[in-house]
Design a protein around this motif. Sequence first.
Motif, PDB file in Angstrom:
ATOM      1  N   GLU A 392       0.867  -1.194   0.178  1.00  0.00           N
ATOM      2  CA  GLU A 392      -0.085  -0.062  -0.115  1.00  0.00           C
ATOM      3  C   GLU A 392       0.650   1.194   0.049  1.00  0.00           C
ATOM      4  O   GLU A 392       0.327   2.300  -0.728  1.00  0.00           O
ATOM      5  N   ASP A 395       2.421   1.415  -3.442  1.00  0.00           N
ATOM      6  CA  ASP A 395       1.387   1.826  -4.620  1.00  0.00           C
ATOM      7  C   ASP A 395       1.052   3.184  -4.773  1.00  0.00           C
ATOM      8  O   ASP A 395       0.539   3.680  -5.779  1.00  0.00           O
ATOM      9  N   GLN A 396       1.311   3.870  -3.654  1.00  0.00           N
ATOM     10  CA  GLN A 396       0.793   5.306  -3.521  1.00  0.00           C
ATOM     11  C   GLN A 396       2.211   6.081  -4.037  1.00  0.00           C
ATOM     12  O   GLN A 396       2.092   7.359  -4.247  1.00  0.00           O
TER      13      GLN A 396
END
Length: 431
Positions: A392, A395-396
């Motif tokens: 997470e 992915d940002q």
Amino acid sequence: MQFNLVSLFPEFFESPLGAGLMARAVDSGLVAFNHVNPRNFTTDRHHTVDDRPYGGGPGMVMMLDPLVQALESIRQRGRIIMLSPRGRVYDQSMARELAQESDVTFICGRYEGIDERLLDLYPVELVSMGDYVLNGGEAAAVCMVESVARLVPGFMGHEDSGEEESHSAGLLEYPHYTRPETYEGLSVPDVLQCGDHGRIADWRREQALAQTLHRRPELLDGTCLSQEDIDVLCGLDRTTLGRNLYIALTHYPVLNKFGEKVAVSLTNLDVHDISRVSRSYNAGGFYAVTPIEDQKALANSLLSHWIGGPGARANPDRAEALSLVRVVDDIASAVLDIERRTGQSPVLAATSAKLDRRKKAPAPLRYQDVRKWLKEKPVLLIFGTGHGLSEEVVDQSDGVLRPIRYLDEYNHLSVRSAVTITVDRLLADVF
């Protein structure tokens, strides 16, 4: 000095090697040219010099025998240079080497290339003019001939001219000015009009150092610098890239050895060492990222001791480094803080000890990619503790910097070592 030019297009050289100083050097006998066309050594009526490549593929390959016969026709070959993207990148030091020779032979390839066996038959040196592709070697050969010929004694007329120019001493050239003294409000620097040759020489050296640092800093790596030169460089503004770099050490969410999302404890060594790296390279700031209350309390207690408590009095250098540290809950909080401080939203560059092979993984980043960003905007470089950043966080990000040893199977550095190596690759002085 004689240049032997082996080329299928000898007419290519007529204009550039027959004008200006080169024409005068030929007339005076300083340099001479011998044009050798491999087509003149073929035996078929079409004068064939190329054929299809073994193994298939596009284009044609220059045949071996016409090239061999062309080289054999040259009585004094000297050093044999073949222009090729695979070769050593040409520079001023090689120009000086070649200028010491009495004969140099250039092989100018065409088509898809030259039969590789030529390199087994002759001591051919591969030389590249840069990371781009030309139609053939002729244009590159002209550049090399001119850069070498102008170093031949007598070519330039004034013996110092060739050595005072760009790259001759590993530096770019200082700026030049001529009349009028003022033009549209722009004036010639006062120092050049003072008549003090010592001051002028110092100014020119300082300007050459500044031009090289800001435009081609990699040249300084091969330049012999005096202590005075280093003092000048240290006084110049070298921190733009560093000020735009921010470092985040993430303790949650990260992965454990089973690939599970966990929180990892903050460590004293990480905070101390990474803050010192951040200060040494003039980074904009360092964020310790953890949402765990007792970990935040531990970090703030540590910082309080070293920045405003007994630690600051005992070790002010450590206090200076640790003053860069900010404790935040998450990456979003770090981003907001950077926006507040710089007025710009930072680019997010994640890091990893392994290549991300997921189909929808963020773009892989090279160091030069991040350096380009740093010239224009703030970059938040995100490191993970434990066994790396969770998906997470990755992915940002706007991309993932490739692993330090991305071609090797073993990639198990401590995060402190990884931060140090990565920051050095991005921001290191090259002198």
